[in-house]
Design a protein around this motif. Structure first.
Motif, PDB file in Angstrom:
ATOM      1  N   LEU A 153       0.840  -1.206   0.000  1.00  0.00           N
ATOM      2  CA  LEU A 153       0.000   0.000   0.000  1.00  0.00           C
ATOM      3  C   LEU A 153       0.870   1.248   0.000  1.00  0.00           C
ATOM      4  CD1 LEU A 153      -2.785  -0.921   2.535  1.00  0.00           C
ATOM      5  CD2 LEU A 153      -2.616  -1.426   0.112  1.00  0.00           C
ATOM      6  N   LEU A 160       1.372   1.893  -3.510  1.00  0.00           N
ATOM      7  CA  LEU A 160       0.117   2.173  -4.216  1.00  0.00           C
ATOM      8  C   LEU A 160      -0.451   3.533  -3.825  1.00  0.00           C
ATOM      9  CD1 LEU A 160      -1.553  -1.327  -4.025  1.00  0.00           C
ATOM     10  CD2 LEU A 160      -0.593  -0.208  -6.024  1.00  0.00           C
ATOM     11  N   PHE A 161      -0.111   3.971  -2.608  1.00  0.00           N
ATOM     12  CA  PHE A 161      -0.674   5.220  -2.115  1.00  0.00           C
ATOM     13  C   PHE A 161      -0.386   6.408  -3.042  1.00  0.00           C
ATOM     14  CE2 PHE A 161      -0.310   8.888   0.886  1.00  0.00           C
ATOM     15  CZ  PHE A 161      -1.653   8.986   1.196  1.00  0.00           C
ATOM     16  N   GLY A 221      -2.355   6.077  -6.154  1.00  0.00           N
ATOM     17  CA  GLY A 221      -3.752   6.436  -5.918  1.00  0.00           C
ATOM     18  C   GLY A 221      -3.940   7.936  -5.890  1.00  0.00           C
ATOM     19  N   SER A 238      -5.154   3.533  -2.085  1.00  0.00           N
ATOM     20  CA  SER A 238      -4.532   2.434  -2.817  1.00  0.00           C
ATOM     21  C   SER A 238      -5.580   1.662  -3.603  1.00  0.00           C
ATOM     22  CB  SER A 238      -3.834   1.487  -1.850  1.00  0.00           C
ATOM     23  OG  SER A 238      -3.063   2.201  -0.958  1.00  0.00           O
TER      24      SER A 238
END
Lengths: 724, 467
Positions: A380, A383-384, A387, A431
């Motif tokens: 994450l 991915l953060f 995002g 995420s």
């Protein structure tokens, strides 16, 4: 075999056909079943601790919560509300009803009542143990709806899955971790969701609901301050970026006014919403919104822009001046309290270390290391930002909110380890947007190649990006393969995430810390149940009014399990009292006995890991006792306990260290003990040294009980000698 | 005229004298004990007394009641009295159990209490019989000194009489006392008294009149722990789905000399033979065979120190309290286990069901001050009645468990002062219709059905105000 079912086959086929679902129904079915599975998964992944150990309450604070819940179910709500607890903070006592957030206890008691009404004869302990997993399951549902609100159903589903197993959240919500955070994260996310929903719809009903969500949050956890500051900040950002709308006006005003009034019903919070500096931002934004609305109205009435500009200038200056003067007057007159130390320590990570040792001494208040970010978020963390990129690409009121929530909470997570918890929902949601958007783009890419015409028609306007990619597609022949590879990569990452989460949950976060487990010589599991041994001994074999002095960490456990009065406990509201105990522990015995007599102490409890190699014992915490004691009583000086700035317990230790009460109580008769083969007697396994003072004599105390692995040692304060 | 009058006079006189004797009930001097031998076992904290009496009927009328006398201080601690009679001759002797009941006599000297043994065949004049009497005392060893340190051994007093208290003339009697070790600090000497090893012999004494009493005091070492269960609540829950769930709540205390001063773990661990010899380290519970899902816990959670050994005939559960119990230290805990129902529940001839279970405490060698046995019958059972081999206090209660609507009938039996001898079977009879077994599954099924119907209804009804 084939001939037999021919005759009945036809109606069966028809039946099957009549049951055949339309695509939309199929999608609904899949969605609902995924949500159900996630709901169950979030619950059962938190049961590791119950399977490994037993259904028990973990750690320190949950024991207080459990004790109060027990009191609530036994004596009713009004007794609970008016409870004055004589068993803690002797001789001061504690007004329990006015110094706690009752949300958790009331929730558990309510669940207990409902179950008993339905004739499920469960014990209140089981309810308390399973409250946190139950609310974690509910959080996944909220995450789904939240994700749906800010992006789409796909993102919602992914968010639900991610948050269900995210270690950052599991760390505070395993079965048995009966703490405020368990329900508070649910309340936090629910309030945010309802507020975003209210902003998106402009509906009074949603904003009323978010006010109630806020009320529940206030009743459950002190972290509500984050909401009451983040939402005004969000509103401010919307105002600045020119996104002011009637929807926002309705949502914020209703939520703020009602939420504030409701929050005042909680005794611990009281009038803080109008009196404390931490809540002033919300009020300022509230007035600012009114000014905005007024200006809007004036602008609507006035057709002359020049006149309006002048008016605007005057009004804004006046408003700001009035606000500043009001704030200044309030501060000066003491009506508005300044920011508290805890709040400061959030904004400035170095503040606590210099000014409030009691906050700095708690391990979960330390700044977060990178490794623990990685441990709690895993993929994450990467991915953060992705995002965030997607959110910025499709800015709306909702995505602005999640971006702000994510960024601020990430900052706080960096300041304090425990606040990773607050950041977790935001990180999961952001995420999820990244995962969902990427996978969607990739699959659209794949499908457009096969049936390019159809994609355009079915997806319609929503996938204009997709069609543009499809155009790109023709120019790049390897794109399909690339997409497949990327998809596999994404699934590989996600499956790694799942295994990592399961591993972390089972290895790191499912230990109750009351019962310690270690591997024995033959690989078998050895259980050290010394804490409960000692507490139960206290409960059964000491006078019911005995007062136990220990470091504050064990206060809640002693009152809950030992049922005895303690001098200080984990509710660290009185620094002087704690410092007095710290001073007693770090003084010589004859000085300490005076302090103990003045506090009516009957027993002294210390935690000692020298035999088992348990490192979080009182000797390792001792410097904090010295620091906290020295912070109030300058007689205690930290350098007296150190040798060249080094903390040691062996022969080279400082003389004051070797003869202070804590050292004596921990190592009393330890010098005769052989702990490890091939080492001299009195070898401390926790610190790996031979102790420096083996001949310890106690004058005013006597050993009353030592547990089987020496982890807890209890001493009795002898009565004064006869004078004749 | 004269003769009949005299005859009636005589009759009246004999009647009166008979009445006199009955009322005084001063046991007929017809009976005498030709030989009495008493063996008192002081090795554990339960004092066992084996009494062999050779009773002779020297009177003219046959009698079938023989009295045993106890001083009032002993009666309070008397847990049980059993009497056996030897039948047959030489090698073919068999023992037959006799009825023993407490008896009140109006003018008992110094508050003496009596128990009557009812012989199965009256003892004719001139005949004699041999009785074996066993009785047990609890709380009869008084620790002295009352408080000891960790390294001291436990010394106790035992008080009794060198002569057997009896309403009958005893021609010859001897008393043997067995102490746990050879360490005897002091003892009262009533000549002839001998002491050899762990045994002491008082007597033989010849021709002692009724109610002879000669107090003796023995001060000796008894290092066995004194496990006393102050209160035990056993709950036996019958489920006709095939399980018998037993839950036992103990309040255990070490009834020996109170612990004083320091408890040093280093001494206790390194020199276990010298330190805390009388401490209670572990307990053994004998459970029925085929026991399953055993747990051992207390108010604050599971206690990990227990071992279960099972074989086809019995199960043994070895439990250690969280900490070793020294004198006066307490521990409360709960033991629970499940048992297969078919081993304990049977159908009687009159179509009723009955539970056949053991009364008493499964812990070996413990005294139970107060025992409450609760038999929780399944919901819907009727007419409960309990058959217990000794007198107990009984009443009924109602308990609500999972999914109960009318509640379960609970047969509660209470008894005080129990010893392992009381571990004998008892029965609880009740009637139950098997259809009641389906009540709870049906309730659950209908609840789910209603829930789904409600969901269906909600999905199909439009509740919005706006059209």
């Amino acid at each position: 075999m084939a001939t037999m079912p021919i005759l009945p086959n036809m109606p069966v086929l028809d039946l099957v056909k009549s049951f055949k679902l339309k695509t939309k129904q199929q999608e609904l079915l899949i969605r609902v079943s995924i949500l159900c599975l996630v709901y169950v998964l979030a619950f059962i992944t938190r049961l590791f601790s119950v399977l490994r150990y037993e259904s028990m309450i973990h750690e320190f604070d949950p024991y207080f919560n459990y004790r109060t819940t027990l009191y609530l179910t036994q004596n009713g709500f009004y007794d609970f509300w008016n409870w004055f607890d004589y068993e803690s903070w002797y001789p001061l006592g504690r007004i329990v009803g006015g110094t706690l957030y009752p949300g958790l206890m009331v929730t558990a008691a309510l669940i207990y009542r409902i179950l008993h009404f339905l004739r499920f004869a469960v014990h209140i302990r089981e309810v308390c143990v399973l409250t946190a997993p139950f609310f974690a399951s509910n959080t996944t549902l909220v995450a789904y709806f939240f994700g749906k609100e800010i992006w789409d159903t796909g993102a919602g589903l992914v968010a639900a899955i991610l948050i269900a197993i995210c270690p950052g959240y599991i760390s505070r919500s395993v079965a048995g971790s009966y703490d405020n955070e368990g329900v508070a994260i649910f309340a936090l996310l629910f309030t945010f969701y309802l507020f975003v929903k209210a902003v998106n719809t402009g509906s009074l009903a949603w904003s009323l609901a978010s006010a109630f969500g806020y009320f529940y949050m206030v009743s459950a956890w002190g972290g509500y301050v984050f909401i009451i500051n983040l939402i005004p900040l969000y509103v401010l950002v919307l105002l600045i970026t020119g996104r002011y709308s009637m929807r926002l006006y309705v949502a914020y005003n209703c939520m703020y006014v009602l939420g504030m009034l409701l929050a005042m019903q909680i005794r611990f919070v009281g009038f803080q919403h109008v009196q404390s500096g931490e809540h002033m931002a919300a009020m300022g934004v509230f007035f600012l919104l009114q000014v905005f609305y007024f200006l809007d109205w004036v602008k609507h009435m006035l057709s002359d822009t020049k006149l309006f500009q002048a008016f605007l200038r005057i009004t804004v200056t006046c408003a700001v001046a009035v606000g500043a003067i009001a704030l200044g007057l309030g501060m000066l007159s003491g009506y508005i309290s300044p920011w508290t130390g805890r709040f400061y320590s959030l904004l400035d990570p170095t503040y606590a270390k210099d000014h409030i040792p009691i906050i700095a001494s708690v391990s979960e208040h330390q700044p977060t290391a990178w490794s623990s970010f990685m441990f709690d978020f895993h993929i994450l963390l990467f991915l953060f930002p992705a995002g965030l990129y997607f959110c910025f690409k499709r800015l709306s009121d909702a995505t602005i909110f999640i971006v702000m929530y994510g960024l601020t909470s990430m900052y706080f997570a960096g300041v304090m380890v425990r606040l990773i918890l607050v950041a977790t929902p935001a990180v999961c949601l952001v995420s999820a947007i990244a995962v969902s958007a990427t996978v969607k783009n990739l699959t659209v890419l794949l499908r457009s190649k096969n049936k390019g015409v159809q994609t355009g028609s079915t997806k319609g306007s929503s996938s204009s990006k997709a069609s543009s990619k499809a155009l790109l597609d023709q120019s790049q022949p390897f794109q399909k393969n690339g997409a497949i590879a990327l998809l596999f990569g994404a699934f590989y990452l996600l499956s790694k995430y799942a295994t990592h989460c399961t591993w972390v949950t089972s290895e790191a976060y499912s230990s109750p810390s009351i019962v310690l487990a270690a591997r024995g010589a033959h690989g078998s599991r050895v259980i050290f149940d010394d804490y409960r041994e000692a507490y139960f001994w206290l409960r059964q074999n000491t006078p019911p009014d005995a007062k136990v002095m220990s470091w504050w960490d064990y206060g809640y456990q002693i009152t809950a399990m030992g049922n005895r009065t303690v001098i200080v406990d984990n509710n660290t509201w009185n620094n002087t009292h704690i410092a007095t105990v710290g001073r007693a522990m770090s003084s010589y015995e004859d000085e300490a006995i005076e302090i103990m007599r003045s506090l009516d102490v009957d027993y002294v409890l210390v935690v000692f890991g020298g035999v088992t190699g348990y490192s979080s014992d009182d000797i390792n915490k001792f410097l904090w006792m010295v620091r906290i004691g020295g912070g109030v009583f300058p007689v205690i000086k930290e350098p007296d306990y150190l040798v060249n700035g080094e903390y040691r317990v062996d022969k080279g230790a400082a003389p004051k260290m070797l003869n202070c009460l804590m050292y004596k109580l921990c190592y009393y008769r330890f010098g005769e003990m052989l702990t490890e083969y091939g080492k001299p007697p009195g070898y401390d396994r926790a610190r790996g040294v031979e102790i420096g003072n083996k001949d310890i004599k106690l004058e005013h105390l006597e050993e009353a009980f030592t547990t089987s692995n020496w982890i807890v040692r209890i001493y009795k304060v002898k009565p004064p000698n006869n004078r004749w | 005229m004269e003769a009949p009058i005299r005859a009636t006079e005589f009759l009246r006189f004999t009647l009166l004298s008979l009445l006199f004797f009955v009322c005084r009930s001063s046991p007929s001097q017809d009976l005498l004990i030709s030989n009495a031998e008493r063996r008192i076992d002081l090795t554990s904290h339960i004092v066992k007394v084996y009494l062999t009496l050779k009773v002779e009927n020297a009177g003219s009328t046959p009698t079938s009641e023989i009295l045993l006398a106890f001083p009032p201080t002993q009666v309070d601690h008397l847990a049980t009295v059993e009497a056996l009679v030897t039948k047959g001759k030489r090698k073919k002797t068999t023992l037959a159990r006799l009825d023993v009941k407490p008896t009140e006599l109006p003018d008992a000297p110094n508050g003496t209490k009596y128990f009557t043994i009812y012989l199965s065949n009256p003892l004719n004049s001139g005949e004699s019989t041999t009785l074996e009497v066993l009785y047990l005392f609890t709380h009869s060893l008084e620790p002295f000194p009352a408080e000891i340190g960790q390294s001291e051994s436990q010394l106790v007093y035992y008080r009794d009489s060198a002569l057997i208290l009896s309403p009958y003339h005893i021609k010859q009697q001897t008393t043997f006392l067995k102490t746990p070790s050879t360490k005897v600090e002091s003892f009262t000497s009533v000549e002839p008294t001998n002491r050899a090893g762990t045994e002491m012999k008082y007597g033989p004494y010849e021709d002692r009149p009724p109610y002879s009493f000669s107090p003796i005091l023995i001060h000796f070492e008894n290092n066995s722990p004194f496990p006393v269960v102050e209160e035990l609540v056993r709950e036996v829950e019958i489920s006709h789905w095939g399980n018998l769930q037993v839950t036992e709540q103990y309040t255990l205390v070490h009834g020996g000399a109170r612990h004083k001063g320091v408890f040093s773990r280093v001494d206790y661990q390194s020199r276990p033979n010298l330190n805390g010899v009388s401490s209670l380290r572990y307990l053994l519970a004998r459970l029925p065979p085929r026991v399953h899902s055993v747990y051992y816990r207390d108010e604050i959670g599971n206690i990990s120190s227990s071992h279960l050994r099972t074989d086809s005939r019995k199960s043994e559960l070895e439990i250690e309290p969280r900490y070793p119990l020294f004198g006066g230290w307490k521990a409360t805990f709960v033991i629970g286990y499940g048992l297969p129902l078919q081993d304990f529940l049977f159908e009687s001839s009159d179509d009723r069901r009955y539970l056949n279970f053991t009364f008493g405490c499964p812990l070996l060698d413990t005294v139970v001050d107060k025992l409450t046995v609760k038999v929780v019958l399944p919901e819907g059972s009727k007419d409960p009645s309990a058959v217990v081999p000794f007198t107990v206090e009984q009443h009924l209660e109602t308990k609500y468990s999972y999914l109960d609507v009318v509640g379960r009938t609970v047969v509660v039996m209470e008894k005080k002062n129990l010893v392992p001898v009381h571990n004998s079977p008892f029965q609880v009879y009740y009637t139950f219709k098997p259809i009641f077994m389906l009540a709870e599954p049906l309730m659950l099924a209908s609840a789910f059905f209603l829930f789904f119907v409600a969901c269906l209804a909600y999905l199909h009804i439009d509740l919005s105000i706006r059209k």
